[in-house]
Motif scaffolding. Structure first.
Motif, PDB file in Angstrom:
ATOM      1  N   PRO A   1       1.328   6.063   9.298  1.00  0.00           N
ATOM      2  CA  PRO A   1       0.800   4.796   9.834  1.00  0.00           C
ATOM      3  C   PRO A   1      -0.171   4.084   8.895  1.00  0.00           C
ATOM      4  O   PRO A   1      -0.381   2.873   9.047  1.00  0.00           O
ATOM      5  N   ASN A   2      -0.752   4.788   7.931  1.00  0.00           N
ATOM      6  CA  ASN A   2      -1.768   4.174   7.076  1.00  0.00           C
ATOM      7  C   ASN A   2      -1.202   3.470   5.845  1.00  0.00           C
ATOM      8  O   ASN A   2      -1.964   2.935   5.051  1.00  0.00           O
ATOM      9  N   TYR A   3       0.105   3.550   5.632  1.00  0.00           N
ATOM     10  CA  TYR A   3       0.676   2.978   4.405  1.00  0.00           C
ATOM     11  C   TYR A   3       1.858   2.065   4.714  1.00  0.00           C
ATOM     12  O   TYR A   3       2.503   2.199   5.750  1.00  0.00           O
ATOM     13  N   ASP A   4       2.102   1.137   3.765  1.00  0.00           N
ATOM     14  CA  ASP A   4       3.290   0.303   3.886  1.00  0.00           C
ATOM     15  C   ASP A   4       4.538   1.114   3.538  1.00  0.00           C
ATOM     16  O   ASP A   4       5.586   0.955   4.158  1.00  0.00           O
TER      17      ASP A   4
ATOM     18  N   SER B   1      -1.673   5.595  -3.966  1.00  0.00           N
ATOM     19  CA  SER B   1      -2.324   6.856  -3.622  1.00  0.00           C
ATOM     20  C   SER B   1      -1.344   7.993  -3.811  1.00  0.00           C
ATOM     21  O   SER B   1      -0.121   7.793  -3.737  1.00  0.00           O
TER      22      SER B   1
ATOM     23  N   THR C   1       0.224  11.904  10.345  1.00  0.00           N
ATOM     24  CA  THR C   1      -1.100  11.346  10.148  1.00  0.00           C
ATOM     25  C   THR C   1      -1.060  10.232   9.099  1.00  0.00           C
ATOM     26  O   THR C   1      -1.732   9.212   9.255  1.00  0.00           O
ATOM     27  N   LEU C   2      -0.279  10.431   8.044  1.00  0.00           N
ATOM     28  CA  LEU C   2      -0.341   9.520   6.900  1.00  0.00           C
ATOM     29  C   LEU C   2       0.511   8.266   7.053  1.00  0.00           C
ATOM     30  O   LEU C   2       0.089   7.181   6.653  1.00  0.00           O
TER      31      LEU C   2
ATOM     32  N   LYS D   1       0.872  -1.171   0.000  1.00  0.00           N
ATOM     33  CA  LYS D   1       0.000   0.000   0.000  1.00  0.00           C
ATOM     34  C   LYS D   1       0.916   1.230   0.000  1.00  0.00           C
ATOM     35  O   LYS D   1       1.639   1.465   0.967  1.00  0.00           O
TER      36      LYS D   1
ATOM     37  N   GLU E   1      -7.725  13.946   4.300  1.00  0.00           N
ATOM     38  CA  GLU E   1      -8.179  12.738   3.593  1.00  0.00           C
ATOM     39  C   GLU E   1      -8.795  13.065   2.232  1.00  0.00           C
ATOM     40  O   GLU E   1      -8.780  12.249   1.326  1.00  0.00           O
TER      41      GLU E   1
ATOM     42  N   LEU F   1       1.887   5.382  -0.834  1.00  0.00           N
ATOM     43  CA  LEU F   1       1.483   6.785  -1.037  1.00  0.00           C
ATOM     44  C   LEU F   1       2.681   7.558  -1.579  1.00  0.00           C
ATOM     45  O   LEU F   1       3.793   7.426  -1.063  1.00  0.00           O
TER      46      LEU F   1
END
Lengths: 260, 278
Positions: free
Chosen positions: B132-135, B101, B129-130, B54, B90, B56
């Motif tokens: 932690p949401n991506y690999d 993304s 913020t970002l 994943k 977001e 970004l």
């Protein structure tokens, strides 16, 4: 700055109607600036008044050096140039040691004379391309474009020595000797810094010079960033190999491996 | 100023004082502009996405961003709107053509091309913020070593230095490596040679850079610096065609030599930097 266009008709600029008294008073120290010359068009006269006012607005009246506004504009210009060219530019902040004592002991007129003498001395120590300004109070600033990192300390030391050798005669019976502390910082090369950050780094060095006992120069030495001819020579040695063996990638020989 | 000075308030220049880098963040940078940073960022992101990560890509070239041009995306909401409080973070994140993304800077970011404390803190907030949401988060930085570039790089755990075999590109890459070593105490810098004309030339160039570094830079330090060659992207007409058509090369012609090379670089990154996707 003079316009090459034909002067406007006299009806466009009516000199006697203009409120030029304040401007004339400001320029009064130079007789040529105050009044229109007989062979001068109204446009040329006004241009001359404007140019003189501009010059006046950038000068410190006591020392004749650049004032803080002039200094700030020069600093911003240098930051732009450093960001694009990577040139090494040195900023020096110089503060007269124990200046308050001079004022308290000998009076403000003597203090002014010391300021003026030191200002002239600083201007004599540097090149015409350098900007010498009175930063405020008893503090001066010098911007030195194209000043190699190796020379910064030597240069600051030379300035410090020149000022401490100076003997200011304030009256037939009184000579004053003053010293200065100097703090310096180079603009980070290739980096678009800000005037505040750059001044702050020089100020930190000035503080160091003061707290180490004054009458000394401290310079924030930059990282040596330039790529020397020797380094370049070594960097490009693969190019000769490429020239000698210019076969290209084929579809079958794309090989990539982590080599460490 | 008084003769008795108070110590200047501590107000550090982040270009000089690095922050703690964030994990899984790769900064793609180069000394010289026009060597293919944005091309590498976008296509590497696609290659990693294809392998199940994943990803970004964040447009960190705040002044002169052109990731939008490479991806042919012209969104209404950009990082600029997030920085100015006009939009939520977001809402600025878009799906890009390669299955990853993207967060675009937007042309209004010119006013942020200077690293002010607001830009710093906004950038940090966005990253915190970002991440932690991506690999993997890829920072497509600007060219050169401006304070914004150095700040963006300081947030990354890994630096991918893109260079072409040309002398100017190598000189600027070398100068940038010197800065990163000096200011950020980087010990490992990963090198990708773009527009390589000869197999093996990238490894030779990296080796050359390493030798010059060892001789002129490492000698004055007490720690070694390691340049790791991550791969070469061959000079490939398909790349130019994809760029001119404003297509993502990894989507249009993934089997071309440059596409194969980027796939290999993605695998190399998995072996050394990024954990394989579960």
């Amino acid at each position: 700055m003079k316009s090459t266009l034909a002067p406007p008709s006299p009806s466009l600029i009516d000199l006697p109607d203009l409120q030029l008294d304040d401007a004339r008073a400001l320029l009064a120290h130079d007789a040529r600036n105050g009044q229109p010359q007989h062979d001068e068009s109204p446009t040329d006269y006004l241009q001359r008044v404007i140019d003189s006012l501009c010059e006046l607005s950038l000068k410190d009246p006591l020392t004749g050096l650049g004032n803080r506004r002039h200094f700030h504009a020069a600093l911003v210009r240098q930051i732009e140039s450093v960001a694009r060219s990577g040139e090494s530019v040195l900023l020096l902040l110089l503060d007269i040691d124990h200046f308050k004592n001079i004022n308290d002991t000998h009076g403000h007129l003597a203090g002014d004379q010391v300021l003026r003498a030191i200002g002239h001395c600083l201007a004599r120590c540097v090149r015409p391309v350098d900007t010498v300004a009175r930063y405020g109070g008893e503090e001066f600033a010098i911007i030195l474009p194209n000043c190699r990192p190796l020379f910064g300390r030597t240069l600051a030391e030379r300035i410090r020595q020149a000022v401490s050798d100076l003997c200011v005669q304030v009256s037939p019976l009184l000579n004053i000797q003053a010293t200065i502390s100097i703090g310096g910082a180079y603009a980070p090369e290739w980096v678009r810094s800000t005037p505040e950050l750059w001044i702050e780094r020089a100020d930190t060095q000035l503080y160091r010079a003061k707290s180490n006992g004054r009458n000394q120069a401290c310079i924030d030495q930059p990282q040596e960033l330039s790529v020397s001819a020797e380094e370049k020579g070594l960097l490009y040695s693969h190019l000769a190999a490429d020239e000698a063996n210019p076969f290209e990638f084929g579809p079958g020989n794309v090989t990539n491996r982590v080599n460490a | 100023m008084n003769d008795v000075l108070s110590p200047p308030a501590h107000h550090s220049d982040l270009a000089e004082v690095p922050l703690k880098p964030l994990g899984k963040v790769l900064a793609v940078t180069s000394g010289k502009g026009g060597v293919g940073k944005t091309f590498v960022s976008a296509n590497l992101a696609a290659a990693l996405a294809k392998r199940g990560h994943k990803v970004l890509v964040l447009d960190a070239d705040l002044g002169l961003a052109n990731l939008d041009v490479v991806l042919n995306l012209y969104p209404k909401i950009t990082l600029h709107d997030v920085f100015t409080g006009k939009a939520k973070l977001e809402d600025a994140i878009l799906p890009a053509p390669g299955g990853f993304s993207v967060l675009l800077a937007g042309s209004g970011m010119v006013e942020y091309s200077r690293l002010t404390s607001e830009v710093r803190s906004e950038f940090l907030r966005v990253m915190n913020t970002l991440v932690p949401n991506y690999d993997v988060v890829i920072l497509d930085t600007g060219a050169g070593i401006s304070d914004v570039v150095l700040f963006a790089v300081s947030l990354a755990s890994e630096v991918l230095m893109v260079a072409t075999p040309e002398p100017t590109s190598l000189t600027d890459a070398y100068a940038t490596i010197k800065v990163l070593v000096g200011q950020q105490q980087r010990q490992t810098i990963r090198v990708i040679i773009n527009q390589a004309t000869r197999p093996g030339s990238g490894a030779a160039i990296t080796n050359q850079l390493q030798q010059v570094l060892d001789r002129f830079v490492v000698a004055g330090l007490n720690q070694p610096i390691r340049l790791v060659h991550m791969g070469d992207i061959p000079l490939d007409p398909e790349v130019r065609q994809a760029i001119m058509r404003r297509q993502l090369m990894m989507q249009a012609t993934p089997g071309c030599p440059a596409g194969v090379a980027l796939g290999q670089i993605a695998r190399n990154l998995e072996e050394s930097v990024i954990p394989r996707p579960a």
